[in-house]
Design a protein around this motif. Structure first.
Motif, PDB file in Angstrom:
ATOM      1  N   ALA A 289       0.622  -1.465   0.096  1.00  0.00           N
ATOM      2  CA  ALA A 289       0.390  -0.292  -0.260  1.00  0.00           C
ATOM      3  C   ALA A 289       0.950   1.485  -0.032  1.00  0.00           C
ATOM      4  CB  ALA A 289      -0.713  -0.230   1.103  1.00  0.00           C
ATOM      5  N   LEU A 290       2.216   1.176   0.898  1.00  0.00           N
ATOM      6  CA  LEU A 290       2.850   2.182   1.088  1.00  0.00           C
ATOM      7  C   LEU A 290       3.426   2.805  -0.518  1.00  0.00           C
ATOM      8  CD1 LEU A 290       3.275   4.375   2.752  1.00  0.00           C
ATOM      9  CD2 LEU A 290       5.752   3.237   3.295  1.00  0.00           C
ATOM     10  N   ALA A 291       3.942   1.706  -0.888  1.00  0.00           N
ATOM     11  CA  ALA A 291       4.941   1.842  -2.621  1.00  0.00           C
ATOM     12  C   ALA A 291       3.686   2.249  -3.618  1.00  0.00           C
ATOM     13  CB  ALA A 291       4.865   0.561  -3.091  1.00  0.00           C
ATOM     14  N   TYR A 292       2.420   1.877  -3.279  1.00  0.00           N
ATOM     15  CA  TYR A 292       1.193   2.212  -4.227  1.00  0.00           C
ATOM     16  C   TYR A 292       1.149   3.479  -3.588  1.00  0.00           C
ATOM     17  CZ  TYR A 292      -0.341  -2.809  -5.776  1.00  0.00           C
ATOM     18  OH  TYR A 292      -0.246  -3.198  -6.443  1.00  0.00           O
ATOM     19  N   LEU A 293       1.079   4.483  -2.858  1.00  0.00           N
ATOM     20  CA  LEU A 293       0.232   5.918  -2.139  1.00  0.00           C
ATOM     21  C   LEU A 293       1.988   6.614  -2.993  1.00  0.00           C
ATOM     22  CD1 LEU A 293      -1.170   7.805  -0.619  1.00  0.00           C
ATOM     23  CD2 LEU A 293       0.612   6.697   0.864  1.00  0.00           C
ATOM     24  N   ARG A 294       3.246   5.997  -2.443  1.00  0.00           N
ATOM     25  CA  ARG A 294       3.990   7.346  -2.652  1.00  0.00           C
ATOM     26  C   ARG A 294       4.357   7.128  -4.378  1.00  0.00           C
ATOM     27  NH1 ARG A 294       3.290   9.219   0.418  1.00  0.00           N
ATOM     28  NH2 ARG A 294       3.990   9.098   2.524  1.00  0.00           N
ATOM     29  N   SER A 295       3.644   5.916  -4.945  1.00  0.00           N
ATOM     30  CA  SER A 295       3.436   5.994  -6.717  1.00  0.00           C
ATOM     31  C   SER A 295       2.569   7.143  -7.570  1.00  0.00           C
ATOM     32  CB  SER A 295       3.799   4.633  -7.326  1.00  0.00           C
ATOM     33  OG  SER A 295       3.731   4.947  -8.833  1.00  0.00           O
ATOM     34  N   SER A 296       1.777   6.896  -6.699  1.00  0.00           N
ATOM     35  CA  SER A 296       0.818   7.976  -6.886  1.00  0.00           C
ATOM     36  C   SER A 296       1.260   9.544  -6.296  1.00  0.00           C
ATOM     37  CB  SER A 296      -0.398   7.957  -5.975  1.00  0.00           C
ATOM     38  OG  SER A 296      -2.387   8.593  -6.348  1.00  0.00           O
ATOM     39  N   ARG A 297       1.813   9.769  -6.036  1.00  0.00           N
ATOM     40  CA  ARG A 297       2.116  10.751  -4.823  1.00  0.00           C
ATOM     41  C   ARG A 297       3.076  11.627  -5.625  1.00  0.00           C
ATOM     42  NH1 ARG A 297      -0.511  14.245  -3.916  1.00  0.00           N
ATOM     43  NH2 ARG A 297       1.367  14.794  -3.285  1.00  0.00           N
ATOM     44  N   ILE A 307      -4.468   8.520 -16.080  1.00  0.00           N
ATOM     45  CA  ILE A 307      -4.328   7.470 -15.917  1.00  0.00           C
ATOM     46  C   ILE A 307      -3.689   6.581 -15.226  1.00  0.00           C
ATOM     47  CG2 ILE A 307      -3.758   5.185 -16.995  1.00  0.00           C
ATOM     48  CD1 ILE A 307      -4.549   6.323 -20.144  1.00  0.00           C
ATOM     49  N   ASP A 308      -2.450   6.709 -15.053  1.00  0.00           N
ATOM     50  CA  ASP A 308      -1.618   5.671 -13.364  1.00  0.00           C
ATOM     51  C   ASP A 308      -2.131   6.375 -12.307  1.00  0.00           C
ATOM     52  OD1 ASP A 308      -0.252   4.503 -15.015  1.00  0.00           O
ATOM     53  OD2 ASP A 308       1.596   4.362 -14.868  1.00  0.00           O
ATOM     54  N   GLU A 309      -2.327   7.964 -12.753  1.00  0.00           N
ATOM     55  CA  GLU A 309      -2.681   8.260 -11.168  1.00  0.00           C
ATOM     56  C   GLU A 309      -3.344   8.385 -10.167  1.00  0.00           C
ATOM     57  OE1 GLU A 309      -2.872  12.697 -11.802  1.00  0.00           O
ATOM     58  OE2 GLU A 309      -1.421  13.088 -12.998  1.00  0.00           O
ATOM     59  N   GLN A 310      -4.393   7.953 -11.369  1.00  0.00           N
ATOM     60  CA  GLN A 310      -5.994   7.765 -10.655  1.00  0.00           C
ATOM     61  C   GLN A 310      -5.899   5.812 -10.251  1.00  0.00           C
ATOM     62  OE1 GLN A 310      -8.483   8.678 -13.151  1.00  0.00           O
ATOM     63  NE2 GLN A 310      -8.723  10.808 -12.781  1.00  0.00           N
ATOM     64  N   ALA A 311      -5.095   4.701 -11.043  1.00  0.00           N
ATOM     65  CA  ALA A 311      -4.783   3.481 -10.767  1.00  0.00           C
ATOM     66  C   ALA A 311      -4.492   3.077  -9.420  1.00  0.00           C
ATOM     67  CB  ALA A 311      -4.024   3.028 -11.515  1.00  0.00           C
ATOM     68  N   LEU A 312      -3.320   3.978  -9.686  1.00  0.00           N
ATOM     69  CA  LEU A 312      -2.521   4.453  -9.084  1.00  0.00           C
ATOM     70  C   LEU A 312      -3.118   4.608  -7.034  1.00  0.00           C
ATOM     71  CD1 LEU A 312       1.332   5.356  -9.706  1.00  0.00           C
ATOM     72  CD2 LEU A 312       0.461   2.860  -9.213  1.00  0.00           C
ATOM     73  N   ALA A 313      -3.113   5.809  -7.292  1.00  0.00           N
ATOM     74  CA  ALA A 313      -4.401   6.346  -6.473  1.00  0.00           C
ATOM     75  C   ALA A 313      -5.529   4.759  -5.660  1.00  0.00           C
ATOM     76  CB  ALA A 313      -5.157   7.752  -6.152  1.00  0.00           C
ATOM     77  N   GLU A 314      -6.258   4.531  -6.917  1.00  0.00           N
ATOM     78  CA  GLU A 314      -7.491   3.612  -6.068  1.00  0.00           C
ATOM     79  C   GLU A 314      -6.389   2.331  -5.302  1.00  0.00           C
ATOM     80  OE1 GLU A 314     -10.271   3.797  -5.982  1.00  0.00           O
ATOM     81  OE2 GLU A 314     -11.018   5.409  -7.509  1.00  0.00           O
ATOM     82  N   LYS A 315      -5.196   1.952  -6.290  1.00  0.00           N
ATOM     83  CA  LYS A 315      -4.907   0.590  -5.876  1.00  0.00           C
ATOM     84  C   LYS A 315      -4.207   0.920  -3.592  1.00  0.00           C
ATOM     85  CE  LYS A 315      -3.980  -2.286  -8.977  1.00  0.00           C
ATOM     86  NZ  LYS A 315      -3.995  -3.734  -8.100  1.00  0.00           N
ATOM     87  N   MET A 327      -1.329   7.447   7.419  1.00  0.00           N
ATOM     88  CA  MET A 327      -1.234   7.274   6.123  1.00  0.00           C
ATOM     89  C   MET A 327      -2.270   6.632   5.211  1.00  0.00           C
ATOM     90  SD  MET A 327       2.559   5.305   6.643  1.00  0.00           S
ATOM     91  CE  MET A 327       3.491   5.502   7.146  1.00  0.00           C
ATOM     92  N   GLN A 328      -3.434   6.823   6.204  1.00  0.00           N
ATOM     93  CA  GLN A 328      -4.617   5.871   5.700  1.00  0.00           C
ATOM     94  C   GLN A 328      -5.446   7.364   5.288  1.00  0.00           C
ATOM     95  OE1 GLN A 328      -7.267   3.799   8.329  1.00  0.00           O
ATOM     96  NE2 GLN A 328      -5.621   2.482   8.689  1.00  0.00           N
ATOM     97  N   MET A 329      -5.321   8.373   5.620  1.00  0.00           N
ATOM     98  CA  MET A 329      -5.621   9.466   5.587  1.00  0.00           C
ATOM     99  C   MET A 329      -5.229  10.099   4.390  1.00  0.00           C
ATOM    100  SD  MET A 329      -8.336  11.563   6.931  1.00  0.00           S
ATOM    101  CE  MET A 329      -8.705  11.594   8.099  1.00  0.00           C
ATOM    102  N   GLU A 330      -4.285  10.479   4.107  1.00  0.00           N
ATOM    103  CA  GLU A 330      -3.972  10.653   3.104  1.00  0.00           C
ATOM    104  C   GLU A 330      -3.685  10.208   1.820  1.00  0.00           C
ATOM    105  OE1 GLU A 330       1.022  10.664   0.803  1.00  0.00           O
ATOM    106  OE2 GLU A 330       1.276  10.268   3.288  1.00  0.00           O
ATOM    107  N   LEU A 337      -7.480  13.331  -4.893  1.00  0.00           N
ATOM    108  CA  LEU A 337      -6.752  14.658  -5.536  1.00  0.00           C
ATOM    109  C   LEU A 337      -6.361  14.220  -6.877  1.00  0.00           C
ATOM    110  CD1 LEU A 337      -3.466  15.857  -3.734  1.00  0.00           C
ATOM    111  CD2 LEU A 337      -5.455  16.827  -4.240  1.00  0.00           C
ATOM    112  N   ALA A 338      -6.679  12.726  -7.146  1.00  0.00           N
ATOM    113  CA  ALA A 338      -6.297  12.270  -8.098  1.00  0.00           C
ATOM    114  C   ALA A 338      -7.697  12.874  -9.423  1.00  0.00           C
ATOM    115  CB  ALA A 338      -6.010  11.009  -8.026  1.00  0.00           C
ATOM    116  N   TYR A 339      -8.856  12.449  -8.233  1.00  0.00           N
ATOM    117  CA  TYR A 339      -9.774  12.843  -8.776  1.00  0.00           C
ATOM    118  C   TYR A 339     -10.400  14.293  -9.371  1.00  0.00           C
ATOM    119  CZ  TYR A 339     -10.522   7.673  -9.909  1.00  0.00           C
ATOM    120  OH  TYR A 339     -10.356   6.603  -9.735  1.00  0.00           O
TER     121      TYR A 339
END
Length: 723
Positions: A289-297, A307-315, A327-330, A337-339
Motif C-alpha cells: 500500500a505504501l508503495a502505491y501511495l508514494r508512486s501515486s503522489r 491514467i496511472d495517477e488514478q489507478a495507483l491512488a485506487e490501489k 497514511m490511511q488519511m493520506e 486529488l487524483a480526481y
C-alpha cells in the motif's frame, strides 16, 4: 571585631535559611513535576516555578539579613524599590520566556476519520510537547555496495515507524558527516539518530546511536544482531522510543504496527521502494500500500498522467487498512486529488494535521491544494504555523518561500541572515538572499550576492547564468508589463498546467500540484523562477502578430549541471471548449471546436495533430479501428534495451506502457501514426510487413524547427516479439 563576628554569624544564619528555602523549593518542584506528569499538564510549570524561586533570591537575601527590622514593618527606601522591582523583573522575564508556551494539558481531544470513513475521537499529545527527532542514514561498514541501500533504508523505515508515535516528530535527513548532522539537527532538537550496519555470514549487525545535536557525542547506543533485517529495525525503533525523554504517562499510548505489517514482508520489495522503484516494488508485493501511495503522489506531483495517477491512488485506497492512521488519511485524500476534488482532499488533510501537524506528506498535500486554489494567505499561514512549532529544514524552506509569495522580502532576508550567523562556515545559506534582493529591486545588493555566489559555487554556471540575466535586467531599470505573462499554460511534457497570475506588484507562478513561487523578470518577455544552489526555470515567452504571448520555451537548470528544455502553450476558452468535446468523444462538435481553436492559436502544433486524430476516427469504421489496434498489440523489444514497450487494448482503447513511464492512451492520426494527450510532443509510429506491425519507434517535436524527429534509432527502434 565583635561587629565582624556578629556580621559573620548573621550571614551564616542567612545561608542556613537560604539552604532550607532551596531544599523546600526543590521538594516543591519535585511534587509539582509529579502532579504535572500524573495529570498530563504542561511541564513548563516546573520551569516557571524554578525561575521564580531563583529570581526572587536577591530580595530573599535582603529580607533574611534584615528580617528583624523588616518583620517590624520598618523598610528603608532601597528595600521599597528593590522588592517590587525584583518581582516586576521576574514576571517580565517569565512572560518573555513562557508567554507563548502552552501551559495547559499536554494532550488534546481531536476528531479523525478511520479507514472506513467513520468519524471518531481520540486523545493525542499536543505538538509543542512532542520530541523532535532528526534521523540520518546509517553507514555501511562492509565493502558490499549492494547493501548501500540499507543505509537509507534503515533510516527511512525508522522514520515511517516512528511517525506512528505522536509523542515524537521524526524528521528524515541526508547529511553524511558529523558537522553537517549537528548543523541540521541543532535547529530543531537536542538529539539526533544515526548508526552503522554490516552483514557477516548471513547475519545483520546494526548499531543505533542517539547523539547530542550540540557536538555529536553519543548519549545512548545499542547494537542489534539477527537474521531478519526487518525485525531488527522494529527493535531499533523500540529502543529509540524508550531512550527518548518522553513523559512516562505518554509512553506506549499509540498503536505501533510492525514494519512487516504496514510496509512489506519482502526485503527485495522494500529495497526497490527505498530506491524509488515503486513499480518494481509493487510487482514483488501486490499489496504494498505504501508503495502505491508514494508512486501515486509522485505521479500527481509531477502530473505524469491521470491514467496511472488514478489507478495507483485506487490501489493505495484499496489496501489502506494495512497502513497507520496518518497514511490511511493520506491515501484517502490522495484519491480525491487524483480526481481533482480539492475541497474534499483539503478537509481530510486539515483534519489529520490536527493529529500530526508536522507530517510532511500531509503538509505537501495541503501546500499543493493551496497552489491549485491560488490561496496565498492560507499558504503563508500554514507555513508560518509549522515553522513556529518546528525549525526543521523542511519548514524553513516552506516559510521562506511563503514569505516571498506574500511579499515579505525583509522577513526572508532576516531568516537567511539569522541562519548564516548560526552557521558562518556554511556557504550554501547566504546565496538565498539573492531572490528577495531581486524582488526588492535592490540591484547593488543582488549583484554583490551573485558575485559572491559565483566565487564560492563555480560549478553552478547554468543556475548562476539565469540570475545573471535577472540582475542585468534589474540594473537597466526598465518597466515590465506583468499582464503580458498572465494566463494558464499547458506543458508539452506532461499533463501539468502552469499558472501565472498577478497579486499586487508580484507575478506568481504555480506548477500543478506543487507549491506557489515568485517570478523575477530577466527581460521584457522572459522570467526566471527558482533558487540558487538548487534549481531554476527560465521562461522565454513568444508573441503572436498581435503581441500577445502564446507560449514559452522553458529551460530547467539543475544543481548537478543538467538541463531540460521544453515548451508550454497558453490555453484560451476555444482550446478548453475543444478539449471538453474531445474528452466526451463528441467528435462532430470537437472537429468544429478544434478548427476554431487552430484559427485563434495557429502556433499550437498539437491542435492540428488532435484535429487529424478526430478526422481520422470519423473516417474509419469502429470495427476496422479495433482491428488496427489489435494489429499493433504486443511487446516490442531489442537486444541491449532493458525496458520493453507494451501495447494492449483496454476498454476499446489502445494503451502504451513502459516500465518506469506512465501509461498513455494512443490516439490514431493515421494507420501507422499515433499521438497522446499525456505528452503532446511525443508521437509513435509503426512499421508493417504483410499488414502486420513488426516494429515501433517514437518521434519528438522540435518547436524550434517545427519538425518531428526520431530521437535515437539505436535505442528507439524496437521490434515486435513473436507470439
Amino acid at each position: 571585631m565583635d561587629k565582624n563576628k556578629a556580621r559573620v554569624k548573621k550571614w551564616l544564619k542567612v545561608f542556613q535559611y537560604l539552604a532550607g528555602y532551596l531544599v523546600a523549593a526543590w521538594t516543591f518542584l519535585q511534587f509539582v513535576e509529579w502532579i504535572l506528569d500524573r495529570y498530563n499538564i504542561s511541564p513548563y510549570w516546573v520551569d516557571i516555578f524554578l525561575w521564580f524561586f531563583v529570581g526572587i533570591i536577591p530580595s530573599l537575601l535582603i529580607y533574611l539579613y534584615h528580617q528583624d527590622r523588616i518583620n517590624q514593618r520598618i523598610l528603608k527606601l532601597r528595600e521599597k524599590i528593590i522588592f517590587p522591582l525584583n518581582l516586576v523583573l521576574v514576571f517580565i522575564g517569565l512572560y518573555f520566556g513562557f508567554g507563548t508556551s502552552d501551559l495547559g494539558a499536554t494532550t488534546k481531544e481531536v476528531s479523525y476519520l478511520d479507514a472506513m470513513g467513520e468519524l471518531n475521537e481520540t486523545t493525542v499529545t499536543k505538538e509543542e510537547f512532542r520530541t523532535q527527532l532528526p534521523i540520518f542514514n546509517f553507514t555501511n561498514l562492509t565493502d558490499d555496495e549492494e547493501l548501500n541501500w540499507m543505509g537509507e533504508g534503515i533510516a527511512e523505515l525508522l522514520f515511517y515507524d516512528l511517525l506512528q508515535d505522536k509523542n515524537i516528530t521524526p524528521d528524515q535527513n541526508w547529511a553524511e558527516n558529523t558537522t553537517d548532522k549537528v548543523m541540521e539537527s541543532s535547529f530543531i532538537s537536542d538529539i539526533y539518530v544515526d548508526g552503522e550496519f554490516e552483514k557477516k555470514d548471513g547475519k545483520f549487525s546494526i548499531t543505533s546511536s542517539i547523539r547530542s545535536s550540540k557536538n555529536g557525542a553519543v548519549i545512548n547506543s545499542k547494537t542489534f544482531e539477527g537474521d531478519d533485517f526487518l525485525d531488527l529495525v522494529d527493535e531499533i525503533s523500540h529502543f529509540i522510543k524508550i531512550s527518548v525523554d518522553i513523559p512516562e504517562t505518554n509512553k506506549l499510548q499509540y498503536i505501533d504496527l510492525g514494519i512487516k505489517e504496514f510496509v512489506s514482508t519482502s526485503v527485495p520489495a522494500i529495497k526497490n521502494f527505498v530506491r524509488g522503484n515503486y513499480e518494481e516494488a509493487t510487482a514483488l508485493d501486490s499489496t504494498f500500500a505504501l508503495a502505491y501511495l508514494r508512486s501515486s503522489r509522485r505521479d500527481i506531483t509531477y502530473s505524469k498522467g491521470k491514467i496511472d495517477e488514478q489507478a495507483l491512488a485506487e490501489k493505495a485506497y484499496r489496501y489502506r487498512e494495512r497502513l497507520p492512521y496518518d497514511m490511511q488519511m493520506e491515501a484517502m485524500a490522495n484519491r480525491y486529488l487524483a480526481y481533482d476534488k480539492f475541497d474534499e482532499a483539503k478537509e481530510l488533510v486539515e483534519m489529520q494535521l490536527e493529529i500530526s501537524p508536522q507530517n510532511r506528506f500531509l503538509n505537501n498535500l495541503l501546500y499543493g491544494i493551496h497552489g491549485e486554489t491560488k490561496d496565498i494567505e492560507a499558504y503563508f499561514d500554514t507555513a508560518q504555523k509549522r515553522f513556529e512549532a518546528s525549525k526543521s529544514m523542511y519548514n524553513i524552506e516552506n516559510m521562506a518561500d511563503a514569505s516571498l509569495v506574500v511579499g515579505e522580502y525583509d522577513r526572508y532576508i532576516q531568516m537567511v541572515d539569522f541562519y548564516s550567523k548560526l552557521n558562518p562556515r556554511n556557504n550554501f545559506i547566504f546565496p538565498y538572499k539573492l531572490v528577495p534582493e531581486l524582488l526588492k529591486k535592490d540591484a547593488e545588493a543582488a549583484k554583490e550576492t551573485l558575485k559572491k555566489t559565483k566565487l564560492l559555487h563555480p560549478g553552478q554556471d547554468n543556475i548562476n547564468a539565469a540570475f545573471d540575466a535577472a540582475v542585468t535586467f534589474l540594473e537597466k531599470e526598465e518597466t515590465v508589463d506583468l499582464n503580458y505573462f498572465e494566463g494558464i499554460y499547458r506543458s508539452q511534457l506532461s499533463e501539468a498546467l502552469v499558472k501565472f497570475w498577478i497579486v499586487e506588484d508580484r507575478l506568481l507562478y504555480h506548477y500543478s500540484n506543487q507549491t506557489i513561487e515568485t517570478t523575477m523578470p530577466t527581460g521584457k518577455t522572459s522570467l526566471v523562477v527558482g533558487m540558487p544552489n538548487g534549481f531554476t526555470g527560465e521562461y522565454e515567452f513568444y508573441s503572436d502578430k498581435n503581441g500577445i504571448a502564446y507560449g514559452a520555451k522553458v529551460t530547467e537548470n539543475y544543481y548537478n549541471g543538467g538541463t531540460n528544455v521544453y515548451w508550454i502553450w497558453k490555453l484560451d476558452d476555444s482550446i478548453r471548449k475543444a478539449e471538453e468535446h474531445l474528452l466526451n468523444e463528441d467528435y462532430d462538435k470537437a472537429e468544429v471546436a478544434y478548427q476554431e481553436a487552430i484559427t485563434k492559436n495557429p502556433n499550437h502544433f498539437y491542435l492540428k495533430n488532435t484535429l487529424q486524430h478526430i478526422q481520422y476516427v470519423k473516417s474509419i469504421d469502429s470495427l476496422d479501428l479495433q482491428k488496427q489496434f489489435n494489429d499493433v498489440v504486443g511487446l516490442y523489444s531489442k537486444e541491449g534495451v532493458e525496458n520493453t514497450r507494451k501495447l494492449f487494448v483496454k476498454d476499446g482503447k489502445l494503451m502504451y506502457k513502459r516500465e518506469g513511464i506512465p501509461s498513455k492512451q494512443l490516439l490514431p492520426i493515421s494507420r501507422n501514426r499515433y499521438m497522446n494527450l499525456n505528452s503532446l510532443r511525443l508521437h509513435f509510429e509503426f512499421d508493417y510487413e504483410d499488414d502486420e506491425a513488426v516494429a515501433s519507434y517514437s518521434l519528438l517535436y522540435d518547436a524550434e524547427t517545427d519538425k518531428w524527429e526520431n530521437y535515437g534509432p539505436e535505442l528507439n527502434y524496437l521490434y515486435k516479439e513473436k507470439k
